[in-house]
Design a protein around this motif. Structure first.
Motif, mmCIF file in Angstrom:
data_model
loop_
_atom_site.group_PDB
_atom_site.id
_atom_site.type_symbol
_atom_site.label_atom_id
_atom_site.label_comp_id
_atom_site.label_asym_id
_atom_site.label_seq_id
_atom_site.Cartn_x
_atom_site.Cartn_y
_atom_site.Cartn_z
ATOM 1 N N ARG A 152 0.833 -1.216 0.000
ATOM 2 C CA ARG A 152 0.000 0.000 0.000
ATOM 3 C C ARG A 152 0.867 1.265 0.000
ATOM 4 N NH1 ARG A 152 -5.138 -1.631 0.533
ATOM 5 N NH2 ARG A 152 -5.553 -3.650 1.536
ATOM 6 N N VAL A 153 1.777 1.325 -0.960
ATOM 7 C CA VAL A 153 2.649 2.499 -1.046
ATOM 8 C C VAL A 153 1.898 3.737 -1.548
ATOM 9 C CG1 VAL A 153 4.710 1.089 -1.422
ATOM 10 C CG2 VAL A 153 3.479 2.006 -3.399
ATOM 11 N N GLY A 154 0.741 3.523 -2.157
ATOM 12 C CA GLY A 154 -0.086 4.653 -2.568
ATOM 13 C C GLY A 154 0.617 5.612 -3.510
ATOM 14 N N GLU A 155 0.603 6.883 -3.130
ATOM 15 C CA GLU A 155 1.123 7.945 -3.987
ATOM 16 C C GLU A 155 2.627 8.166 -3.840
ATOM 17 O OE1 GLU A 155 -0.707 10.799 -5.890
ATOM 18 O OE2 GLU A 155 -1.784 8.940 -6.275
ATOM 19 N N LYS A 156 3.274 7.418 -2.989
ATOM 20 C CA LYS A 156 4.691 7.712 -2.702
ATOM 21 C C LYS A 156 5.577 7.723 -3.952
ATOM 22 C CE LYS A 156 4.333 5.852 1.982
ATOM 23 N NZ LYS A 156 2.985 5.316 1.871
ATOM 24 N N PRO A 157 5.493 6.718 -4.839
ATOM 25 C CA PRO A 157 6.325 6.799 -6.049
ATOM 26 C C PRO A 157 5.989 8.023 -6.900
ATOM 27 C CG PRO A 157 5.530 4.570 -5.704
ATOM 28 C CD PRO A 157 4.766 5.436 -4.754
ATOM 29 N N LEU A 158 4.716 8.362 -6.968
ATOM 30 C CA LEU A 158 4.317 9.536 -7.755
ATOM 31 C C LEU A 158 4.792 10.834 -7.103
ATOM 32 C CD1 LEU A 158 0.721 8.409 -8.763
ATOM 33 C CD2 LEU A 158 2.664 8.722 -10.306
ATOM 34 N N GLN A 159 4.790 10.885 -5.780
ATOM 35 C CA GLN A 159 5.332 12.053 -5.095
ATOM 36 C C GLN A 159 6.780 12.280 -5.479
ATOM 37 O OE1 GLN A 159 3.609 10.638 -1.020
ATOM 38 N NE2 GLN A 159 4.120 12.779 -0.746
ATOM 39 N N LEU A 160 7.541 11.192 -5.555
ATOM 40 C CA LEU A 160 8.949 11.286 -5.937
ATOM 41 C C LEU A 160 9.109 11.686 -7.398
ATOM 42 C CD1 LEU A 160 9.989 8.038 -4.081
ATOM 43 C CD2 LEU A 160 10.865 10.315 -3.512
ATOM 44 N N LEU A 161 8.319 11.086 -8.268
ATOM 45 C CA LEU A 161 8.420 11.377 -9.691
ATOM 46 C C LEU A 161 8.025 12.822 -10.009
ATOM 47 C CD1 LEU A 161 6.962 8.039 -11.102
ATOM 48 C CD2 LEU A 161 9.300 8.877 -11.435
ATOM 49 N N ARG A 162 7.053 13.343 -9.295
ATOM 50 C CA ARG A 162 6.604 14.716 -9.557
ATOM 51 C C ARG A 162 7.662 15.755 -9.225
ATOM 52 N NH1 ARG A 162 1.121 13.003 -6.750
ATOM 53 N NH2 ARG A 162 -0.044 12.255 -8.575
ATOM 54 N N ARG A 163 8.645 15.366 -8.410
ATOM 55 C CA ARG A 163 9.699 16.313 -8.045
ATOM 56 C C ARG A 163 10.947 16.159 -8.913
ATOM 57 N NH1 ARG A 163 8.897 18.528 -2.956
ATOM 58 N NH2 ARG A 163 10.529 19.969 -3.615
ATOM 59 N N VAL A 164 10.879 15.275 -9.896
ATOM 60 C CA VAL A 164 12.006 15.093 -10.814
ATOM 61 C C VAL A 164 12.008 16.228 -11.833
ATOM 62 C CG1 VAL A 164 12.997 13.614 -12.604
ATOM 63 C CG2 VAL A 164 12.038 12.596 -10.520
ATOM 64 N N ARG A 165 13.111 16.895 -11.995
ATOM 65 C CA ARG A 165 13.207 18.042 -12.894
ATOM 66 C C ARG A 165 13.129 17.602 -14.353
ATOM 67 N NH1 ARG A 165 15.440 18.448 -8.355
ATOM 68 N NH2 ARG A 165 15.601 20.395 -7.153
#
Length: 247
Positions: A152-165
């Motif tokens: 149940r990692v949820g949005e965690k991978p997306l949180q990281l990806l959204r901060r990639v320049r």
């Protein structure tokens, strides 16, 4: 923080760059990564296929190795794999108890409590979403079944990806649908697996992404194999590789 890397079988044999990328990200953030060289398979394949008796020895070895790493100063164990982290956290103690080994079960629970999938470690333990990555490509994210439903990692991978320049992150249609891999499922139920893969590839291609990413090399192997056979040009890239990139 000192962190022990559980690289997984696929990482060791087929995708070593995923392990290297995991180390690169953590070291960039100022952490010390150690690699227990005695580590082997966690036994997930045996457990999932019904050979739990054969998995006991692998569970015991995994516990021995990472228990020692924690005793030697590691504060956490990280795996760049939702399925393998899920196996450690949700299967190891069960396998031990079914074998009648309560002592092993309790030791497995202690190791499991300090074992994290990569995005969990970064967001929940280290409190980081911006890891200093740059990846100027159009990317879509596939949430793998074990990371989504077991951890149940949820949005965690997306949180990281959204901060990639520089990244152009596009939503994957029917993202929570299984890709059809499921380890030995894709071998035992090849026709069903192929049909599920076709649906997943159609969704990926609909995004017009240059790359598809996920937190499991196994699922990316399955999806990437299909995309390669169709000569689509879409690359499978592990989450750790994107987070390590500074292109």
């Amino acid at each position: 923080m000192r962190i022990a890397l559980f690289v997984t079988c696929l990482g060791d044999v087929l995708f070593p760059e995923v392990g290297k990328a995991t180390v690169a990200v953590l070291e960039r953030l100022g952490h010390d990564v150690l690699f227990p060289q005695a580590q082997t398979c966690c036994g997930q394949m045996h457990t999932n296929t019904g050979y739990q008796g054969d998995a006991v020895g692998l569970v015991r070895h995994h516990v021995d190795v990472f228990e020692q790493a924690l005793a030697d100063g590691a504060e956490a164990v990280v795996a760049p794999s939702g399925s393998c982290a899920g196996s450690v956290r949700h299967q190891h103690a069960v396998v031990a108890r079914r074998a009648g080994d309560e002592s092993l079960a309790e030791r497995a629970e202690a190791v499991a409590a300090r074992t994290y999938e990569l995005s969990e470690l970064l967001v929940d333990v280290l409190g980081v979403t911006d890891v200093g990555a740059s990846y100027p490509h159009r990317v879509t994210y596939h949430p793998t079944c074990h990371s989504l439903r077991m951890l149940r990692v949820g949005e965690k991978p997306l949180q990281l990806l959204r901060r990639v320049r520089g990244i152009d992150l596009v939503e994957l249609p029917a993202a929570d649908s299984c890709c059809g891999f499921g380890g030995t499922f894709s071998v035992k139920n090849a026709d069903t697996s192929t049909a599920m893969l076709a649906d997943k590839m159609s969704a990926v291609l609909a995004t017009r992404a240059e790359a598809v990413t996920a937190g499991d090399a196994s699922c990316l192997m399955h999806i990437g194999g299909g995309l390669s056979r169709l000569r689509t040009g879409v690359r499978p890239v592990h989450l750790a590789e994107i987070l390590a990139s500074q292109s």
